[in-house]
Design an enzyme around this catalytic site. Structure first.
Site, PDB file in Angstrom:
ATOM      1  N   SER A 253      59.115  43.694  99.397  1.00 21.81           N
ATOM      2  CA  SER A 253      60.102  42.603  99.282  1.00 21.81           C
ATOM      3  C   SER A 253      59.754  41.438 100.195  1.00 21.81           C
ATOM      4  O   SER A 253      60.056  40.291  99.859  1.00 21.81           O
ATOM      5  CB  SER A 253      61.532  42.991  99.573  1.00 21.81           C
ATOM      6  OG  SER A 253      61.781  44.296  99.584  1.00 21.81           O
TER       7      SER A 253
ATOM      8  N   HIS B 113      78.043  36.356 105.379  1.00 22.35           N
ATOM      9  CA  HIS B 113      76.686  36.588 105.892  1.00 22.35           C
ATOM     10  C   HIS B 113      76.513  35.828 107.201  1.00 22.35           C
ATOM     11  O   HIS B 113      76.699  34.617 107.236  1.00 22.35           O
ATOM     12  CB  HIS B 113      75.634  36.061 104.917  1.00 22.35           C
ATOM     13  CG  HIS B 113      75.582  36.795 103.607  1.00 22.35           C
ATOM     14  ND1 HIS B 113      74.624  36.552 102.652  1.00 22.35           N
ATOM     15  CD2 HIS B 113      76.369  37.774 103.096  1.00 22.35           C
ATOM     16  CE1 HIS B 113      74.816  37.350 101.614  1.00 22.35           C
ATOM     17  NE2 HIS B 113      75.883  38.095 101.855  1.00 22.35           N
TER      18      HIS B 113
ATOM     19  N   LYS C 212      76.418  47.366 119.242  1.00 24.57           N
ATOM     20  CA  LYS C 212      77.524  46.457 119.597  1.00 24.57           C
ATOM     21  C   LYS C 212      78.685  46.634 118.613  1.00 24.57           C
ATOM     22  O   LYS C 212      79.847  46.654 119.001  1.00 24.57           O
ATOM     23  CB  LYS C 212      77.036  45.004 119.546  1.00 24.57           C
ATOM     24  CG  LYS C 212      76.223  44.586 120.756  1.00 24.57           C
ATOM     25  CD  LYS C 212      75.692  43.175 120.547  1.00 24.57           C
ATOM     26  CE  LYS C 212      75.048  42.621 121.820  1.00 24.57           C
ATOM     27  NZ  LYS C 212      76.017  42.384 122.918  1.00 24.57           N
TER      28      LYS C 212
ATOM     29  N   LYS D 125      80.384  33.154  95.294  1.00 23.76           N
ATOM     30  CA  LYS D 125      79.327  32.657  94.418  1.00 23.76           C
ATOM     31  C   LYS D 125      79.877  32.585  92.986  1.00 23.76           C
ATOM     32  O   LYS D 125      80.869  33.233  92.669  1.00 23.76           O
ATOM     33  CB  LYS D 125      78.143  33.614  94.454  1.00 23.76           C
ATOM     34  CG  LYS D 125      77.300  33.477  95.703  1.00 23.76           C
ATOM     35  CD  LYS D 125      75.999  34.215  95.478  1.00 23.76           C
ATOM     36  CE  LYS D 125      74.952  33.832  96.474  1.00 23.76           C
ATOM     37  NZ  LYS D 125      73.663  34.472  96.174  1.00 23.76           N
TER      38      LYS D 125
ATOM     39  N   GLU E  91      70.181  39.799 109.968  1.00 24.91           N
ATOM     40  CA  GLU E  91      71.201  39.343 109.017  1.00 24.91           C
ATOM     41  C   GLU E  91      72.288  40.415 108.898  1.00 24.91           C
ATOM     42  O   GLU E  91      71.984  41.574 108.623  1.00 24.91           O
ATOM     43  CB  GLU E  91      70.612  39.090 107.625  1.00 24.91           C
ATOM     44  CG  GLU E  91      71.655  38.488 106.698  1.00 24.91           C
ATOM     45  CD  GLU E  91      71.280  38.514 105.224  1.00 24.91           C
ATOM     46  OE1 GLU E  91      70.992  37.438 104.681  1.00 24.91           O
ATOM     47  OE2 GLU E  91      71.279  39.607 104.630  1.00 24.91           O
TER      48      GLU E  91
ATOM     49  N   ARG F 193      74.621  46.040 106.978  1.00 18.28           N
ATOM     50  CA  ARG F 193      75.779  45.791 106.119  1.00 18.28           C
ATOM     51  C   ARG F 193      76.959  46.483 106.778  1.00 18.28           C
ATOM     52  O   ARG F 193      76.886  47.687 107.067  1.00 18.28           O
ATOM     53  CB  ARG F 193      75.493  46.377 104.740  1.00 18.28           C
ATOM     54  CG  ARG F 193      76.389  45.842 103.674  1.00 18.28           C
ATOM     55  CD  ARG F 193      75.835  46.189 102.303  1.00 18.28           C
ATOM     56  NE  ARG F 193      74.820  45.255 101.842  1.00 18.28           N
ATOM     57  CZ  ARG F 193      73.948  45.529 100.871  1.00 18.28           C
ATOM     58  NH1 ARG F 193      73.926  46.704 100.292  1.00 18.28           N
ATOM     59  NH2 ARG F 193      73.076  44.612 100.490  1.00 18.28           N
TER      60      ARG F 193
ATOM     61  N   ARG G 277      57.609  33.957  96.306  1.00 19.54           N
ATOM     62  CA  ARG G 277      58.608  33.234  95.501  1.00 19.54           C
ATOM     63  C   ARG G 277      58.891  31.867  96.107  1.00 19.54           C
ATOM     64  O   ARG G 277      59.127  30.886  95.405  1.00 19.54           O
ATOM     65  CB  ARG G 277      59.882  34.089  95.404  1.00 19.54           C
ATOM     66  CG  ARG G 277      61.042  33.441  94.711  1.00 19.54           C
ATOM     67  CD  ARG G 277      62.087  34.453  94.231  1.00 19.54           C
ATOM     68  NE  ARG G 277      62.475  35.452  95.213  1.00 19.54           N
ATOM     69  CZ  ARG G 277      63.439  35.274  96.116  1.00 19.54           C
ATOM     70  NH1 ARG G 277      64.106  34.146  96.155  1.00 19.54           N
ATOM     71  NH2 ARG G 277      63.742  36.234  96.977  1.00 19.54           N
TER      72      ARG G 277
ATOM     73  N   ARG H 165      68.919  48.434 107.246  1.00 17.02           N
ATOM     74  CA  ARG H 165      67.617  48.569 106.600  1.00 17.02           C
ATOM     75  C   ARG H 165      66.647  47.504 107.127  1.00 17.02           C
ATOM     76  O   ARG H 165      67.053  46.420 107.528  1.00 17.02           O
ATOM     77  CB  ARG H 165      67.734  48.469 105.073  1.00 17.02           C
ATOM     78  CG  ARG H 165      68.173  47.085 104.535  1.00 17.02           C
ATOM     79  CD  ARG H 165      66.997  46.383 103.853  1.00 17.02           C
ATOM     80  NE  ARG H 165      67.295  45.024 103.405  1.00 17.02           N
ATOM     81  CZ  ARG H 165      67.195  43.950 104.160  1.00 17.02           C
ATOM     82  NH1 ARG H 165      66.876  44.059 105.438  1.00 17.02           N
ATOM     83  NH2 ARG H 165      67.430  42.747 103.664  1.00 17.02           N
TER      84      ARG H 165
ATOM     85  N   ALA I 204      79.644  44.575  94.508  1.00 15.32           N
ATOM     86  CA  ALA I 204      78.255  44.107  94.686  1.00 15.32           C
ATOM     87  C   ALA I 204      77.248  45.176  94.242  1.00 15.32           C
ATOM     88  O   ALA I 204      76.184  44.837  93.710  1.00 15.32           O
ATOM     89  CB  ALA I 204      78.017  43.716  96.141  1.00 15.32           C
TER      90      ALA I 204
HETATM   91  P1  0O2 Z   1      68.199  42.975  99.660  1.00 13.60           P
HETATM   92  O1  0O2 Z   1      67.523  44.124  99.017  1.00 13.60           O
HETATM   93  O2  0O2 Z   1      69.676  43.202  99.829  1.00 13.60           O
HETATM   94  O3  0O2 Z   1      67.531  42.474 100.893  1.00 13.60           O
HETATM   95  P2  0O2 Z   1      67.555  34.614  98.756  1.00 13.60           P
HETATM   96  O4  0O2 Z   1      68.598  34.655  97.653  1.00 13.60           O
HETATM   97  O5  0O2 Z   1      67.283  35.971  99.361  1.00 13.60           O
HETATM   98  O6  0O2 Z   1      66.328  33.881  98.355  1.00 13.60           O
HETATM   99  P3  0O2 Z   1      69.065  34.009 101.091  1.00 13.60           P
HETATM  100  O7  0O2 Z   1      69.407  32.702 101.743  1.00 13.60           O
HETATM  101  O8  0O2 Z   1      68.462  35.061 101.959  1.00 13.60           O
HETATM  102  O9  0O2 Z   1      68.119  33.692  99.871  1.00 13.60           O
HETATM  103  O10 0O2 Z   1      70.322  34.552 100.319  1.00 13.60           O
HETATM  104  P4  0O2 Z   1      71.798  34.932 100.710  1.00 13.60           P
HETATM  105  O11 0O2 Z   1      72.688  34.196  99.809  1.00 13.60           O
HETATM  106  O12 0O2 Z   1      72.069  34.805 102.182  1.00 13.60           O
HETATM  107  O13 0O2 Z   1      71.855  36.464 100.284  1.00 13.60           O
HETATM  108  C1  0O2 Z   1      70.891  37.402 100.571  1.00 13.60           C
HETATM  109  C2  0O2 Z   1      71.398  38.823 100.334  1.00 13.60           C
HETATM  110  O14 0O2 Z   1      72.792  38.842 100.051  1.00 13.60           O
HETATM  111  C3  0O2 Z   1      70.758  39.513  99.148  1.00 13.60           C
HETATM  112  O15 0O2 Z   1      69.599  40.143  99.578  1.00 13.60           O
HETATM  113  C4  0O2 Z   1      71.824  40.522  98.737  1.00 13.60           C
HETATM  114  O16 0O2 Z   1      71.799  41.661  99.590  1.00 13.60           O
HETATM  115  C5  0O2 Z   1      73.098  39.756  98.989  1.00 13.60           C
HETATM  116  N1  0O2 Z   1      73.523  38.958  97.824  1.00 13.60           N
HETATM  117  C6  0O2 Z   1      73.526  37.603  97.745  1.00 13.60           C
HETATM  118  N2  0O2 Z   1      73.989  37.205  96.546  1.00 13.60           N
HETATM  119  C7  0O2 Z   1      74.300  38.321  95.861  1.00 13.60           C
HETATM  120  C8  0O2 Z   1      74.841  38.541  94.549  1.00 13.60           C
HETATM  121  O17 0O2 Z   1      75.122  37.631  93.784  1.00 13.60           O
HETATM  122  N3  0O2 Z   1      75.027  39.847  94.177  1.00 13.60           N
HETATM  123  C9  0O2 Z   1      74.740  40.887  94.989  1.00 13.60           C
HETATM  124  N4  0O2 Z   1      74.926  42.126  94.518  1.00 13.60           N
HETATM  125  N5  0O2 Z   1      74.191  40.714  96.227  1.00 13.60           N
HETATM  126  C10 0O2 Z   1      73.992  39.444  96.661  1.00 13.60           C
HETATM  127  P5  0O2 Z   1      68.335  40.321  98.609  1.00 13.60           P
HETATM  128  O18 0O2 Z   1      67.196  39.628  99.254  1.00 13.60           O
HETATM  129  O19 0O2 Z   1      68.671  39.955  97.207  1.00 13.60           O
HETATM  130  O20 0O2 Z   1      68.053  41.834  98.592  1.00 13.60           O
END
Ligand code: 0O2
Length: 216
Positions: free
Chosen positions: A53, A124, A24, A116, A143, A81, A60, A47, A155
């Site tokens: 994870s 998101h 899409k 943040k 997501e 992404r 967690r 991904r 980031a």
């Molecule tokens: P990956 O490897 O990218 O999957 P959570 O923090 O996961 O317990 P939630 O509600 O899923 O809770 O978090 P949120 O805020 O929606 O953000 C999730 C993802 O956003 C993260 O995935 C990162 O990819 C990105 N992200 C959020 N905050 C930050 C940040 O401060 N710095 C960076 N670099 N990325 C961020 P995961 O799960 O961390 O990892």
């Protein structure tokens, strides 16, 4: 059915939802190219969350390690992404996607309007996408992180710093502070470049999304 084969089946459904949504997005990007001679999407990354994870996140949060628990609690098993050229592109692409009638918006976290504390910015959105199996439509969450090239650049380095465990605390704090300054500078550069781009290419193509913006 065994837990293992059920898990593999479920992951295939997440993968299907991820491909549907990225198609899409590709269609929207090519339509923009034809209509406005501008590609809003610079590139995309997809991904599926790794088993490690998934387990780490369930543990967690103190959640049971079962397939139902994954389905009910984790909405980022499938992730896309979308790296856009400009901030206007982030909102036009995400809003056009959100108005499509065959998908639903489950959650929006706008870390661009509300960055943040560490400086992280991205939009998101969790979508529910119907995946059609022999048993019917299965609405599956994906997501999507929409961000600009500058936000992505930032980031990536912040992520690298966070997972650099062997850094002394003082160094970590110093780098984190510098990164916060960088986030602000990048935001300014982005705003200035956006203004030039608007002057050259005209006003952004933005539609109102049919959902509330929710932020934490
Ligand atoms: P990956 O490897 O990218 O999957 P959570 O923090 O996961 O317990 P939630 O509600 O899923 O809770 O978090 P949120 O805020 O929606 O953000 C999730 C993802 O956003 C993260 O995935 C990162 O990819 C990105 N992200 C959020 N905050 C930050 C940040 O401060 N710095 C960076 N670099 N990325 C961020 P995961 O799960 O961390 O990892």
């Amino acid at each position: 059915m065994g837990q293992m084969s059920e898990f593999i089946n479920q992951m295939q459904v997440y993968e299907g939802a991820m491909y549907e949504l990225s198609t899409k997005l590709e269609i929207l990007d090519s339509e923009f190219q034809v209509r406005f001679s501008h590609n809003p999407i610079h590139h995309m990354e997809r991904r599926l969350k790794s088993v490690d994870s998934i387990l780490e996140k369930l543990q967690r949060r103190g959640l049971p390690v079962t397939i139902n628990s994954i389905r009910d609690n984790l909405f980022d098993i499938a992730g896309i992404r979308v790296i856009c050229n400009y901030r206007d592109d982030v909102y036009s692409v995400s809003n056009y996607l959100s108005t499509q009638s065959d998908i639903q918006v489950l959650q929006v976290k706008d870390y661009i309007k509300n960055p943040k504390q560490n400086g992280y910015r991205s939009l998101h959105v969790i979508y529910a996408v119907p995946v059609f199996l022999s048993s019917g439509a299965h609405y599956t969450p994906v997501e999507v992180q929409f961000r600009t090239i500058a936000m992505d650049y930032w980031a990536s380095l912040e992520h690298a710093l966070r997972y650099k465990a062997d850094l002394p605390d003082t160094k970590y704090t110093e780098h984190a502070q510098t990164l916060l300054d960088c986030a602000r500078s990048l935001q300014n550069v982005e705003t200035q470049m956006q203004t030039i781009h608007r002057d050259i290419n005209g006003a952004p193509q933005v539609v109102e999304a049919p959902h509330e913006h929710v932020s934490r």
